[in-house]
Every structure is written in structure tokens, then in C-alpha cells.
Scaffold this motif. Structure first.
Motif, PDB file in Angstrom:
ATOM      1  N   TYR A  50     -41.324 -63.691 -42.360  1.00 42.90           N
ATOM      2  CA  TYR A  50     -42.605 -62.735 -42.729  1.00 42.90           C
ATOM      3  C   TYR A  50     -42.373 -62.054 -43.815  1.00 42.90           C
ATOM      4  CZ  TYR A  50     -46.118 -59.417 -41.205  1.00 42.90           C
ATOM      5  OH  TYR A  50     -47.370 -58.751 -41.249  1.00 42.90           O
ATOM      6  N   ARG A  51     -43.313 -62.126 -44.766  1.00 42.12           N
ATOM      7  CA  ARG A  51     -43.277 -60.965 -46.091  1.00 42.12           C
ATOM      8  C   ARG A  51     -42.834 -59.613 -45.894  1.00 42.12           C
ATOM      9  NH1 ARG A  51     -47.900 -64.445 -47.828  1.00 42.12           N
ATOM     10  NH2 ARG A  51     -46.975 -65.931 -49.124  1.00 42.12           N
ATOM     11  N   GLY A  52     -41.828 -59.228 -46.558  1.00 42.70           N
ATOM     12  CA  GLY A  52     -41.292 -58.099 -46.311  1.00 42.70           C
ATOM     13  C   GLY A  52     -40.245 -57.879 -45.159  1.00 42.70           C
ATOM     14  N   GLY A  53     -39.817 -59.133 -44.467  1.00 45.60           N
ATOM     15  CA  GLY A  53     -39.070 -58.998 -43.823  1.00 45.60           C
ATOM     16  C   GLY A  53     -39.291 -58.900 -42.159  1.00 45.60           C
ATOM     17  N   TYR A  54     -38.388 -59.245 -41.305  1.00 46.05           N
ATOM     18  CA  TYR A  54     -38.748 -59.020 -39.927  1.00 46.05           C
ATOM     19  C   TYR A  54     -38.701 -57.576 -39.509  1.00 46.05           C
ATOM     20  CZ  TYR A  54     -38.470 -64.008 -39.528  1.00 46.05           C
ATOM     21  OH  TYR A  54     -38.602 -65.348 -39.909  1.00 46.05           O
ATOM     22  N   ASP A  55     -38.070 -56.714 -40.186  1.00 43.99           N
ATOM     23  CA  ASP A  55     -38.117 -55.257 -39.873  1.00 43.99           C
ATOM     24  C   ASP A  55     -39.460 -54.539 -39.899  1.00 43.99           C
ATOM     25  OD1 ASP A  55     -35.297 -55.174 -39.569  1.00 43.99           O
ATOM     26  OD2 ASP A  55     -34.796 -54.803 -41.539  1.00 43.99           O
ATOM     27  N   VAL A  56     -40.159 -55.157 -41.018  1.00 40.54           N
ATOM     28  CA  VAL A  56     -41.490 -54.614 -40.914  1.00 40.54           C
ATOM     29  C   VAL A  56     -42.498 -55.138 -39.748  1.00 40.54           C
ATOM     30  CG1 VAL A  56     -43.811 -55.131 -42.445  1.00 40.54           C
ATOM     31  CG2 VAL A  56     -41.537 -54.749 -43.466  1.00 40.54           C
ATOM     32  N   LEU A  57     -42.248 -56.292 -39.354  1.00 41.92           N
ATOM     33  CA  LEU A  57     -43.046 -56.869 -38.270  1.00 41.92           C
ATOM     34  C   LEU A  57     -42.473 -56.261 -36.995  1.00 41.92           C
ATOM     35  CD1 LEU A  57     -45.067 -58.983 -37.222  1.00 41.92           C
ATOM     36  CD2 LEU A  57     -43.225 -60.645 -36.895  1.00 41.92           C
ATOM     37  N   LEU A  58     -41.088 -55.865 -36.919  1.00 44.45           N
ATOM     38  CA  LEU A  58     -40.835 -55.136 -35.443  1.00 44.45           C
ATOM     39  C   LEU A  58     -41.426 -53.905 -35.580  1.00 44.45           C
ATOM     40  CD1 LEU A  58     -37.049 -56.569 -35.525  1.00 44.45           C
ATOM     41  CD2 LEU A  58     -39.073 -57.011 -33.743  1.00 44.45           C
ATOM     42  N   LYS A  59     -41.409 -53.112 -36.960  1.00 45.46           N
ATOM     43  CA  LYS A  59     -42.259 -51.861 -36.824  1.00 45.46           C
ATOM     44  C   LYS A  59     -43.512 -51.854 -36.414  1.00 45.46           C
ATOM     45  CE  LYS A  59     -38.921 -49.997 -40.255  1.00 45.46           C
ATOM     46  NZ  LYS A  59     -38.748 -49.314 -41.415  1.00 45.46           N
ATOM     47  N   GLN A  60     -44.151 -52.891 -36.795  1.00 40.74           N
ATOM     48  CA  GLN A  60     -45.562 -52.817 -36.267  1.00 40.74           C
ATOM     49  C   GLN A  60     -45.707 -52.951 -34.858  1.00 40.74           C
ATOM     50  OE1 GLN A  60     -47.237 -55.970 -38.461  1.00 40.74           O
ATOM     51  NE2 GLN A  60     -47.336 -55.145 -40.671  1.00 40.74           N
ATOM     52  N   ILE A 109     -48.068 -56.977 -27.961  1.00 37.48           N
ATOM     53  CA  ILE A 109     -47.368 -57.740 -28.781  1.00 37.48           C
ATOM     54  C   ILE A 109     -47.811 -59.025 -29.288  1.00 37.48           C
ATOM     55  CG2 ILE A 109     -44.791 -59.043 -28.781  1.00 37.48           C
ATOM     56  CD1 ILE A 109     -43.940 -56.924 -26.795  1.00 37.48           C
ATOM     57  N   ARG A 110     -48.522 -59.473 -28.277  1.00 36.42           N
ATOM     58  CA  ARG A 110     -49.443 -60.949 -28.639  1.00 36.42           C
ATOM     59  C   ARG A 110     -50.386 -60.376 -29.789  1.00 36.42           C
ATOM     60  NH1 ARG A 110     -50.532 -65.615 -26.108  1.00 36.42           N
ATOM     61  NH2 ARG A 110     -49.676 -65.027 -24.233  1.00 36.42           N
ATOM     62  N   SER A 111     -51.019 -59.270 -29.487  1.00 32.61           N
ATOM     63  CA  SER A 111     -52.029 -58.848 -30.538  1.00 32.61           C
ATOM     64  C   SER A 111     -51.494 -58.532 -31.914  1.00 32.61           C
ATOM     65  CB  SER A 111     -52.961 -57.649 -30.216  1.00 32.61           C
ATOM     66  OG  SER A 111     -53.714 -57.008 -31.035  1.00 32.61           O
ATOM     67  N   VAL A 112     -50.487 -58.093 -31.842  1.00 37.27           N
ATOM     68  CA  VAL A 112     -49.906 -57.735 -33.184  1.00 37.27           C
ATOM     69  C   VAL A 112     -49.304 -58.994 -34.005  1.00 37.27           C
ATOM     70  CG1 VAL A 112     -47.803 -56.733 -34.448  1.00 37.27           C
ATOM     71  CG2 VAL A 112     -49.090 -55.455 -32.675  1.00 37.27           C
ATOM     72  N   LEU A 113     -48.730 -60.031 -33.419  1.00 40.98           N
ATOM     73  CA  LEU A 113     -48.469 -61.191 -33.673  1.00 40.98           C
ATOM     74  C   LEU A 113     -49.721 -61.838 -34.279  1.00 40.98           C
ATOM     75  CD1 LEU A 113     -45.284 -62.309 -31.500  1.00 40.98           C
ATOM     76  CD2 LEU A 113     -45.184 -61.385 -33.912  1.00 40.98           C
ATOM     77  N   GLU A 114     -50.582 -61.929 -33.448  1.00 40.15           N
ATOM     78  CA  GLU A 114     -51.695 -62.700 -33.732  1.00 40.15           C
ATOM     79  C   GLU A 114     -52.511 -62.213 -35.158  1.00 40.15           C
ATOM     80  OE1 GLU A 114     -54.448 -62.691 -30.494  1.00 40.15           O
ATOM     81  OE2 GLU A 114     -53.278 -64.505 -29.612  1.00 40.15           O
ATOM     82  N   LYS A 115     -52.634 -60.853 -35.301  1.00 38.09           N
ATOM     83  CA  LYS A 115     -53.163 -60.326 -36.570  1.00 38.09           C
ATOM     84  C   LYS A 115     -52.087 -60.351 -37.757  1.00 38.09           C
ATOM     85  CE  LYS A 115     -55.953 -57.141 -33.743  1.00 38.09           C
ATOM     86  NZ  LYS A 115     -56.204 -55.755 -33.360  1.00 38.09           N
ATOM     87  N   ALA A 116     -50.884 -60.473 -37.718  1.00 38.18           N
ATOM     88  CA  ALA A 116     -49.990 -60.550 -38.670  1.00 38.18           C
ATOM     89  C   ALA A 116     -50.307 -61.789 -39.560  1.00 38.18           C
ATOM     90  CB  ALA A 116     -48.623 -60.908 -38.291  1.00 38.18           C
ATOM     91  N   THR A 117     -50.572 -61.405 -40.955  1.00 36.56           N
ATOM     92  CA  THR A 117     -51.088 -62.512 -41.936  1.00 36.56           C
ATOM     93  C   THR A 117     -50.165 -62.642 -42.844  1.00 36.56           C
ATOM     94  OG1 THR A 117     -52.343 -60.707 -43.125  1.00 36.56           O
ATOM     95  CG2 THR A 117     -53.644 -61.853 -41.335  1.00 36.56           C
TER      96      THR A 117
END
Length: 140
Positions: A50-60, A109-117
Motif C-alpha cells: 500500500y502506498r505510504g505503508g501499511y501504517d496509513v491503511l491501519l490508521k484508516q 473494515i471491508r469498506s475501508v479495504l474496498e475503497k483503498a485505491t
């Protein structure tokens, strides 16, 4: 004489109109949807990231699940393990829950992962491929 000319012109226009409609129908019939199946890999040279690292995704995900109250929790600390299919174009195609001790916040959680671009696809021989990525989340 004028009536015959008008009838002749009218019949020619009608013929052109009908033939144009038939050609339009045939051209729409010829359009076929081609579905290509690409292989999906679990073992790749370079994992999807994930661009920016997984920390960005985990914060989302943390932000989205902060106030979720729908679902049941079995213990104080619940673990969710999910497989995420990242396509060769960097999109999330499928999310499968491997281990799910709770159904609390699952939709968020599913919604955040689906929207992650911002996904960078996995690579084999330096070519992007469809690949699975496994996430583990601990809910407190």
C-alpha cells in the motif's frame, strides 16, 4: 406525375431508413464482451503493498472502526484474518475472511479495504500480477 415522384422518393427514403436500422441492430449484435481469466498468485517475487505503508491503511481502518457498535464480540481481544485479492491494476477485487472471531466492525473494515485505491500490485519477473495478501487485525 408529381404524386408518382413523391411516392418514389418516399419509398426510397423508407428503404434507406429500414436498412440503416437493420445495420445498427447488426452492429450492436456484433459487440461481444471478452472475459479474460488471469491467474491469481499467493507466492510472488514482490508482495503487493500500500502506498505510504501499511501504517496509513491501519490508521484508516482504526478511524473507521472507532465508533462501530454493530456486531458481537466473543472475547476482549479478537483477531480477524483476511485475504485481500489485489489485481494487477492495483484494485481490490475480493476480500475473504479466513479467521473471524467476531463480526464486530467487519463491514467497516471491508469498506475501508474496498475503497483503498493506493495499492501497488504484486510482481513476478517484474510484471504486475493478481495476488493475495493476508491481513491480521486485532480488535480490542
Amino acid at each position: 406525375m408529381n404524386k408518382k415522384i413523391l411516392l418514389l422518393i418516399g419509398s426510397l427514403l423508407l428503404t434507406f431508413s429500414v436498412s440503416a436500422q437493420e445495420q445498427a441492430k447488426e452492429s450492436t449484435k456484433e459487440k461481444k464482451v471478452i472475459v479474460r481469466e488471469l491467474p491469481v498468485y499467493r507466492d510472488v517475487d514482490v508482495m503487493a503493498t500500500y502506498r505510504g505503508g501499511y501504517d496509513v491503511l491501519l490508521k484508516q481502518i482504526e478511524k473507521a472502526t472507532k465508533n462501530c457498535k454493530r456486531g458481537k464480540i466473543k472475547s476482549a481481544n479478537s483477531t480477524i484474518v483476511m485475504d485481500v485479492l489485489v489485481t494487477d491494476k492495483g484494485k481490490v477485487a475480493r476480500i475473504d475472511f479466513v479467521k473471524n472471531e467476531t463480526d464486530l466492525c467487519v463491514n467497516e473494515i471491508r469498506s475501508v479495504l474496498e475503497k483503498a485505491t493506493q495499492w501497488v500490485p504484486g510482481r513476478i519477473n517484474n510484471k504486475p500480477v493478481n495476488s493475495f495478501l493476508q491481513f491480521t487485525f486485532n480488535l480490542n
